[in-house]
Motif scaffolding. Structure first.
Motif, mmCIF file in Angstrom:
data_model
loop_
_atom_site.group_PDB
_atom_site.id
_atom_site.type_symbol
_atom_site.label_atom_id
_atom_site.label_comp_id
_atom_site.label_asym_id
_atom_site.label_seq_id
_atom_site.Cartn_x
_atom_site.Cartn_y
_atom_site.Cartn_z
ATOM 1 N N ALA A 539 46.842 45.429 52.267
ATOM 2 C CA ALA A 539 47.372 46.359 51.243
ATOM 3 C C ALA A 539 48.034 45.246 50.272
ATOM 4 N N CYS A 540 47.662 45.248 49.100
ATOM 5 C CA CYS A 540 48.088 44.322 48.310
ATOM 6 C C CYS A 540 48.515 44.782 46.851
ATOM 7 N N THR A 541 48.908 43.944 45.926
ATOM 8 C CA THR A 541 49.364 44.266 44.419
ATOM 9 C C THR A 541 48.474 43.699 43.637
ATOM 10 N N ALA A 542 48.468 44.044 42.496
ATOM 11 C CA ALA A 542 47.299 43.340 41.149
ATOM 12 C C ALA A 542 47.225 41.864 41.462
ATOM 13 N N THR A 543 48.293 41.137 41.914
ATOM 14 C CA THR A 543 48.261 40.004 41.630
ATOM 15 C C THR A 543 46.847 39.523 42.564
ATOM 16 N N LEU A 544 46.508 40.094 43.419
ATOM 17 C CA LEU A 544 45.215 39.648 44.174
ATOM 18 C C LEU A 544 44.254 39.948 43.472
ATOM 19 N N ALA A 545 44.117 40.793 42.390
ATOM 20 C CA ALA A 545 42.724 40.887 41.782
ATOM 21 C C ALA A 545 42.103 39.696 40.968
ATOM 22 N N ALA A 546 42.941 38.800 40.401
ATOM 23 C CA ALA A 546 42.665 37.895 39.532
ATOM 24 C C ALA A 546 42.942 36.485 40.408
ATOM 25 N N GLY A 547 43.570 36.685 41.793
ATOM 26 C CA GLY A 547 43.724 35.635 42.592
ATOM 27 C C GLY A 547 42.895 34.969 43.081
ATOM 28 N N VAL A 548 42.982 34.681 44.481
ATOM 29 C CA VAL A 548 41.929 34.060 45.240
ATOM 30 C C VAL A 548 40.726 35.188 45.689
ATOM 31 N N ASN A 549 39.535 34.458 45.658
ATOM 32 C CA ASN A 549 38.465 35.368 45.855
ATOM 33 C C ASN A 549 38.414 35.682 47.288
ATOM 34 N N LEU A 550 38.886 37.103 47.103
ATOM 35 C CA LEU A 550 39.018 37.672 48.843
ATOM 36 C C LEU A 550 37.908 38.927 48.493
ATOM 37 N N PRO A 551 36.847 39.096 49.064
ATOM 38 C CA PRO A 551 35.887 40.005 49.017
ATOM 39 C C PRO A 551 36.287 41.156 50.107
ATOM 40 N N ALA A 552 35.561 42.500 49.652
ATOM 41 C CA ALA A 552 35.903 43.406 50.406
ATOM 42 C C ALA A 552 34.558 44.198 50.234
ATOM 43 N N ARG A 553 34.224 44.976 51.362
ATOM 44 C CA ARG A 553 33.035 46.035 51.289
ATOM 45 C C ARG A 553 33.646 47.425 50.543
ATOM 46 N N ARG A 554 34.708 47.609 50.718
ATOM 47 C CA ARG A 554 35.331 48.748 50.302
ATOM 48 C C ARG A 554 36.700 48.513 49.593
ATOM 49 N N VAL A 555 36.908 48.596 48.115
ATOM 50 C CA VAL A 555 38.203 48.558 47.759
ATOM 51 C C VAL A 555 38.874 50.003 47.312
ATOM 52 N N ILE A 556 39.983 50.184 47.615
ATOM 53 C CA ILE A 556 40.624 51.338 47.375
ATOM 54 C C ILE A 556 41.780 51.083 46.333
ATOM 55 N N LEU A 557 41.901 52.061 45.432
ATOM 56 C CA LEU A 557 42.984 51.913 44.304
ATOM 57 C C LEU A 557 43.959 53.235 44.877
ATOM 58 N N ARG A 558 45.100 52.653 45.344
ATOM 59 C CA ARG A 558 46.216 53.652 45.843
ATOM 60 C C ARG A 558 46.599 54.721 44.936
ATOM 61 N N ALA A 559 46.531 54.199 43.608
ATOM 62 C CA ALA A 559 47.022 55.124 42.562
ATOM 63 C C ALA A 559 46.589 54.182 41.156
ATOM 64 N N PRO A 560 46.452 55.027 40.102
ATOM 65 C CA PRO A 560 45.891 54.475 38.828
ATOM 66 C C PRO A 560 47.001 53.807 38.154
ATOM 67 N N TYR A 561 48.099 52.952 38.907
ATOM 68 C CA TYR A 561 49.242 52.563 38.381
ATOM 69 C C TYR A 561 49.383 51.195 38.794
ATOM 70 N N VAL A 562 50.036 50.361 37.978
ATOM 71 C CA VAL A 562 50.402 49.033 38.404
ATOM 72 C C VAL A 562 52.081 48.843 37.879
ATOM 73 N N GLY A 563 52.963 48.993 38.911
ATOM 74 C CA GLY A 563 54.190 49.235 38.645
ATOM 75 C C GLY A 563 54.286 50.710 38.249
ATOM 76 N N SER A 564 55.084 51.061 36.925
ATOM 77 C CA SER A 564 54.971 52.442 36.690
ATOM 78 C C SER A 564 53.999 52.423 35.575
ATOM 79 N N ASP A 565 53.476 51.503 35.063
ATOM 80 C CA ASP A 565 52.552 51.568 34.137
ATOM 81 C C ASP A 565 51.020 52.200 34.394
#
Ligand SMILES: Nc1ncnc2c1ncn2[C@@H]1O[C@H](COP(=O)(O)OP(=O)(O)OP(=O)(O)O)[C@@H](O)[C@H]1O
Ligand SMILES: [Mg+2]
Length: 964
Positions: A539-565
């Motif tokens: 369970a991670c924040t957006a920092t992982l999106a452009a960070g190190v290359n960590l692949p996944a079979r399924r990516v879930i976005l818990r909500a369409p927000y980053v912080g409150s934006d």
């Protein structure tokens, strides 16, 4: 060394035609694909052979050479005889280097060998070329036998050194000749060894079709600038890496690679070090407080600088200043869309604009998965564009509303097509705990496959991780149980005995959270465990999106927000792009969890185009613009208003003038900026309304120079100067507290809110002299006591100073205890924040050092800050420092290595990977190899720098009085 033999060796190169290209850089097209020019060179020679006989060819070989090459040959001959009698001049020395470089370098030297390897039936060309190589071999042999027999004379050290270098080069050259496996050109102009390395180290067998198309683009052959854009996971890196290798090996130029984050820079340094060792170039890390300005000038090998955006900028500045920017053949920018991201985007824009303006021959290549207004970027970078929608692994995009999953489908009316209902029975209790059905979604994939859940906040990451494992069946514990226990043990040793309670609870289920509140060591352990499948859900924040290359079979976005934006399209694309990566997964899917109320916004998000990339030079009161103007004058790139105007037309802002308000033109903004800098005392000169004044020259003041050299924010430079000046009158040196205060970054004070009780406790623990520091900087004891006891304060005390001193206390405790965990507990801050403070302070201290170096009055700070920067950079026990200099070796790993007996860089560089894996817990073979390669690289880089220094020291000046 027989001069004739040396000359023959050079001849081997000349035949290849590569040299000719190098000497005449203006001739186009350049030899990007060396094989081609190589063949042409060989053909030309054979065609002009009138007799066609091999014997004659050897004898009249010099007659057949083009005159440019002959001239070069003569110079070489002269050089070798001169080196026997007298030391050579600088210019000549360089020629020795560059020529011996060719001899030594298997790639360029083996140009002849490539022909030798061709089947004999090809033509008479190959015959004659192979004959020449033979003769070369003979000459080498006889030269060496002669050398062995020759009597050793009393020779000077310089001569001995030169001879040592030379004989090493001969040895290498001979090995190259003898080895028939080395050839040049078959792999996009590179030796086939490169292809083997990609296979061995990356598991890449063949290139994708688009990769091949892109690499063979006409524009690339002509060395035009290029932007290319493909979906996430499309394999962009490989193309960039091949172009980089071509530049380093074939064109023999240095390369700068700019990446967005420190962790990615370190990963890349580790990954490319093995290539450097195998292929004979240096990989240098420019991140955090690492990197030398200007870079060490290398004698033989070429350098690949891997840098963050900030360090890349400082590097380019230092190259322009020392007139070495031409050495930089290529600049590669990954994640080019960063141009549009805040002040970092502005720095990237400034860096690229400076390169474009000062070094027309430096090629620029940018790549990204998320570009929209490519036209603007193309205009800015004067670049060609290549794009394709290729993705090796299909990515299926879904959204979930209540218990229904919809596929994102632009063909349908509202953009979504019904896919399925969730197949999971929820009890009312569970429904309450997990209203978004996260458990249903993750258990469809874990533990067999991996899954990432992006959450809006750090706290939310931890909550989701805890919640999920609370409701998971016990069977999940059994999956790779031992390794999970090992991971907890490992985290415990990282935390000096303590593990985060949330992780302790979640890891047995294969689940962890990942955000900036973790220390770098923890993050790395968790990433490694996830990559190897020990953990199956992060369970991670957006920092992982452009960070190190960590692949996944399924990516879930818990909500369409980053912080409150609300989520931006770019962010969305980057996050879902982690799903289904080539070589790891055969499929990938993303699910965005949407509340009914956000449905419309999500429709827009999913179907809207990517955001445009806009210049950020005018951001925050033109902060980027101001610092650009300052350095333009400082580096003498543009020193009149008119020249600055011309320069600005070459920026992205220059291309996007529609961003400007109607009231002010770009030239007027520049004028205001220059005037402001003059007012601040950073520039000298006059700017006026009159046109004729636009040609009057501006100069930089010492303070201005110090400011841009130290990359100091213009908002703080005057304050910083005053504080350092005040320090000269009474710097408390009983401990490093006062110096630490000066090195505490200004920009972190706004994120800090002191706990007054802790503040008072820390203050009381200081010695009397240290307490005086608080008073000197402007925080009286009475203020702290009153705050702690909740009394009203009448005195006017600067909040920024109070906060800054609090952060200084944190740093002071860190340096004393070298334990992030105990310090973060003591100050009730997250350990990630404390670590971030520490690395920011290390960076700022090194900036401060550069600032002081430019101002004579601050000479005394230089020694003090050099030491402090080192302490802050490696806030660990001193014995671990040599190990932590190796890219990506963090404290925990360094401790393990040290305890296992690997105490120096040389220990690591000469380690055996198998032994290392056996002796060090949680170390894979791949990691062990990477550590050893990085250590080897660092060692050879250091050794090269020292050799460089030796040469410089021993060089006899050409202008000794009386010698002419
Ligand atoms: N020709 C190839 N054959 C097999 N695998 C490949 C090939 N090219 C790249 N890959 C692999 O594909 C994966 C993704 O590649 P890469 O990281 O270059 O993607 P990218 O385009 O940079 O994506 P992003 O935009 O997310 O950074 C890597 O694991 C890489 O090793
Ligand atoms: Mg990439």
């Amino acid at each position: 060394m027989d001069a004739k033999a040396a000359a023959e060796m050079v001849l081997g190169n000349l035949q290849s035609g590569v040299h000719q290209k190098e000497q005449d850089n203006s001739s186009a097209p350049e030899n990007v694909v060396v094989l081609k020019s190589d063949q042409e060179g060989a053909c030309q020679m054979c065609d002009s052979d009138p007799a066609g006989g091999n014997q004659e060819l050897t004898e009249s070989i010099l007659d057949d050479l083009p005159c440019s090459q002959l001239l070069y040959f003569e110079k070489m001959d002269e050089l070798f005889s001169a080196s026997r009698t007298s030391p050579v001049s600088k210019g000549r020395d360089e020629r020795v280097n560059s020529s011996s470089d060719k001899i030594r370098d298997p790639l360029t030297f083996s140009a002849g060998a490539e022909h030798r390897n061709r089947p004999p039936d090809s033509s008479s060309h190959s015959k004659c070329v192979s004959f020449k190589t033979e003769s070369l071999k003979d000459h080498l042999k006889s030269a060496m036998t002669g050398n062995a027999r020759a009597q050793t004379l009393q020779v000077s050290k310089t001569k001995q050194l030169k001879e040592a270098v030379l004989s090493e080069e001969i040895f290498v050259a001979r090995k190259v000749i003898e080895s028939s496996s080395v050839d040049i050109g078959p792999f996009y102009g590179l030796p086939s060894k490169v292809k083997d390395l990609f296979r061995q180290l990356r598991g890449i067998e063949t290139l994708y079709e688009w990769q091949h198309d892109c690499l063979t683009l006409e524009s690339l052959q002509q060395r035009r600038n290029l932007i290319y854009s493909l979906p996430t996971g499309g394999g962009k890196t490989l193309v960039a890496e091949i172009i980089i290798l071509q530049e380093l090996l074939c064109r023999q130029k240095d390369v700068l690679m700019i990446l967005p984050y420190v962790a990615i820079v370190q990963e890349k340094v580790r990954g490319l070090s093995s290539f450097g060792i195998e292929l004979g170039f240096l990989v240098e890390e420019y991140a955090g407080s690492k990197g030398r300005f200007p870079p060490v000038k290398r004698r033989v090998k070429k350098s690949l600088y891997i840098a963050t955006i900030e360090k890349g900028h400082a590097l380019v500045n230092s190259l322009i200043e020392t007139e070495r920017i031409y050495d930089l053949g290529l600049v590669v920018v990954d994640e080019l869309h960063m141009l549009g991201e805040g002040s970092r985007g502005a720095i990237l824009e400034i860096t690229l604009a400076k390169i474009l303006y000062t070094s027309k021959k430096t090629q620029i290549i940018g790549m990204s998965a998320t570009l929209n207004n490519v036209g603007d970027l193309q205009k800015f970078l004067q670049a060609e564009y290549y794009t394709s929608d290729f993705r090796p692994v299909e990515l299926k995009e879904y959204i979930k509303v209540r218990d229904t999953i919809y596929a994102v489908d632009s063909k349908t009316e509202n953009g979504f097509a019904f896919s399925r209902l969730l197949n999971f029975k929820y009890s009312s209790n569970l429904e309450k705990a997990d209203p978004d059905h996260i458990i249903a979604l993750v258990t469809e994939v874990i533990p067999k496959y991996s899954c990432l859940i992006f959450c809006p906040t750090k706290k939310n990451c931890e909550n989701v991780a805890s919640m999920v494992c609370k409701y998971l069946k016990k069977e999940f514990r059994a999956h790779r149980e031992k390794e999970k226990q090992d991971l907890i043990k490992n985290l415990k040793s990282i935390g000096n005995g303590s593990v985060c309670p949330v992780l302790k609870q979640t890891i047995p289920f294969g689940i962890a959270y990942h955000h900036s509140g973790l220390t770098n060591d923890e993050r790395k352990s968790i990433e490694e465990a996830y990559s190897s499948g020990v953990l199956c859900l992060l369970a991670c924040t957006a920092t992982l999106a452009a960070g190190v290359n960590l692949p996944a079979r399924r990516v879930i976005l818990r909500a369409p927000y980053v912080g409150s934006d609300f989520l931006k399209k770019n962010q969305y694309k980057q996050m879902i792009g982690r799903a289904g990566r080539a070589g790891i997964d055969s499929a990938g899917e993303s699910i965005l969890i949407v509340q009914e109320k956000d449905k419309h916004l999500v429709q827009d998000l999913v179907h809207s185009p990517l955001e445009n990339c806009y210049s950020n030079l005018l951001l925050e009161l033109s902060k980027g613009m101001q610092s650009l103007l300052l350095s333009l004058v400082g580096l003498k790139i543009a020193v009149t208003h008119e020249e600055v105007d011309n320069f600005m037309c070459c920026t992205l802002l220059g291309v996007q003038q529609q961003l400007l308000s109607k009231e002010k033109s770009l030239s007027e903004i520049i004028k205001d900026g220059l005037e402001n800098l003059i007012e601040k005392g950073l520039l000298k000169g006059r700017i006026s309304q009159e046109d004729h004044n636009s040609k009057s020259t501006l100069t930089i003041t010492p303070l201005g120079k110090a400011t841009y050299k130290g990359s100091i924010d213009l908002a703080y430079c005057n304050l910083l100067y005053r504080e350092l000046k005040k320090g000269l009158e009474g710097l408390v040196l009983e401990s490093n507290l006062h110096l630490l205060y000066l090195s505490t970054p200004y920009d972190m004070t706004s994120t800090c809110s002191p706990d007054w009780m802790i503040y008072l406790r820390q203050f009381n623990q200081l010695s009397a002299a240290e307490q005086k520091v608080a008073d000197i900087v402007g925080v009286p004891e009475s203020f702290i006591t009153k705050k702690a006891s909740g009394q009203a304060i009448r005195k006017n005390v600067d909040n920024a100073v109070v906060n800054r001193l609090y952060l200084t206390f944190v740093l002071y405790a860190l340096l004393k205890e070298t334990n992030i965990w105990s310090v973060s507990e003591k100050f009730n801050m997250s350990r990630g924040y404390v670590q971030n403070l520490l690395s920011s302070a290390a960076s700022f201290a090194s900036c401060l050092l550069h600032f002081c170096e430019e101002l004579e009055e601050f000479w005394v700070y230089k020694a003090l800050l050099t030491e402090l920067t080192k302490q802050l950079t490696y806030c660990v026990k001193t014995e671990l420092i040599p190990l932590m200099e190796v890219a990506g070796v963090l404290e925990a790993r360094a401790k393990q290595l040290y305890n296992a007996g690997y105490k120096t860089l040389a220990h690591l560089a000469n380690a055996n990977p198998e032994t290392l894996v056996r002796m060090i817990e949680h170390l894979s073979r791949r990691q062990a190899k990477q550590i050893i390669s990085s250590a080897k690289m660092l060692l050879s880089e250091k050794a090269e720098a020292l050799q460089e220094e030796v040469e410089e020291l021993l060089k006899v000046p050409t202008d000794i009085p009386g010698t002419h």
